[in-house]
Design a protein around this motif. Sequence first.
Motif, mmCIF file in Angstrom:
data_model
loop_
_atom_site.group_PDB
_atom_site.id
_atom_site.type_symbol
_atom_site.label_atom_id
_atom_site.label_comp_id
_atom_site.label_asym_id
_atom_site.label_seq_id
_atom_site.Cartn_x
_atom_site.Cartn_y
_atom_site.Cartn_z
ATOM 1 N N ALA A 48 27.645 42.510 51.362
ATOM 2 C CA ALA A 48 28.870 43.306 51.478
ATOM 3 C C ALA A 48 30.057 42.423 51.864
ATOM 4 C CB ALA A 48 28.672 44.418 52.507
ATOM 5 N N ARG A 49 29.832 41.452 52.759
ATOM 6 C CA ARG A 49 30.916 40.537 53.145
ATOM 7 C C ARG A 49 31.374 39.697 51.957
ATOM 8 N NH1 ARG A 49 28.258 39.771 58.064
ATOM 9 N NH2 ARG A 49 27.116 38.005 57.210
ATOM 10 N N LYS A 50 30.433 39.206 51.145
ATOM 11 C CA LYS A 50 30.787 38.389 49.989
ATOM 12 C C LYS A 50 31.580 39.184 48.960
ATOM 13 C CE LYS A 50 26.923 35.186 50.245
ATOM 14 N NZ LYS A 50 25.659 34.751 49.604
ATOM 15 N N LEU A 51 31.231 40.462 48.789
ATOM 16 C CA LEU A 51 31.881 41.295 47.772
ATOM 17 C C LEU A 51 33.090 42.056 48.308
ATOM 18 C CD1 LEU A 51 28.687 42.778 46.089
ATOM 19 C CD2 LEU A 51 30.199 41.023 45.170
ATOM 20 N N CYS A 52 33.304 42.021 49.631
ATOM 21 C CA CYS A 52 34.394 42.755 50.293
ATOM 22 C C CYS A 52 34.302 44.252 50.009
ATOM 23 C CB CYS A 52 35.756 42.211 49.866
ATOM 24 S SG CYS A 52 35.993 40.472 50.266
ATOM 25 N N VAL A 53 33.111 44.799 50.174
ATOM 26 C CA VAL A 53 32.882 46.233 49.997
ATOM 27 C C VAL A 53 32.085 46.736 51.201
ATOM 28 C CG1 VAL A 53 32.932 46.163 47.474
ATOM 29 C CG2 VAL A 53 30.766 45.847 48.658
ATOM 30 N N PRO A 54 32.059 48.058 51.421
ATOM 31 C CA PRO A 54 31.284 48.585 52.538
ATOM 32 C C PRO A 54 29.785 48.307 52.375
ATOM 33 C CG PRO A 54 32.783 50.257 51.683
ATOM 34 C CD PRO A 54 32.834 49.099 50.749
#
Length: 199
Positions: A48-54
């Motif tokens: 989620a951090r890598k993709l900037c999504v919840p």
Amino acid sequence: MLLVLSEGHKEHLAFLPQVDASVVGEFGRIALQFLRKGSSPKIYEGAARKLCVPVEMVQHGVEGLMFLMTECSKHMISGVDFLDSVLILGFGDELNQILLQHHNEIRTILSQLPSNLPAYNNLEWRLDVQLASRSVRQRVIPLLTVHLHLTRGCDSCSDHSSMVLQTDPSTLLHLISTLEIALATMKTTHTRRILRNIK
């Protein structure tokens, strides 16, 4: 046979076409790892951090992908039917090929997982016929005895058990005809329509 997906499942998988195909491949790898070792919230958080999504979006995507692949394996859906089933999701060709590759891998993983259900090992049968007794001279009573050998668990740590079943031929024929009727009923379009709505 095509797999019918629920609206909630389609929503969970709707996230996948928005990301790169390599990310979907990584999601597939995480889903396979989830089957082997169980889930890990840290993996979801890192993705989620890598993709900037919840985190929930990643978790739903991975779990939706895992559900899709396990259901296809459970229903023994071929590669062509698998591609036809995911066609309604609007995935691109590259994404479909990645999913097909994971679909093939998951069958081998599921076959290697230890099962708690007993599995067939061997079957022995005997037909006993009593032709007469002391009190009745001409009496024919056939009995079918079935000795079913079962195994539970993996090959190295398998637990063997057996069951002895006994029945007369008329009951056995009735059981066979009832099971054949049930199997034929499951193949009708009306039953398939009902099963789609239940899922």
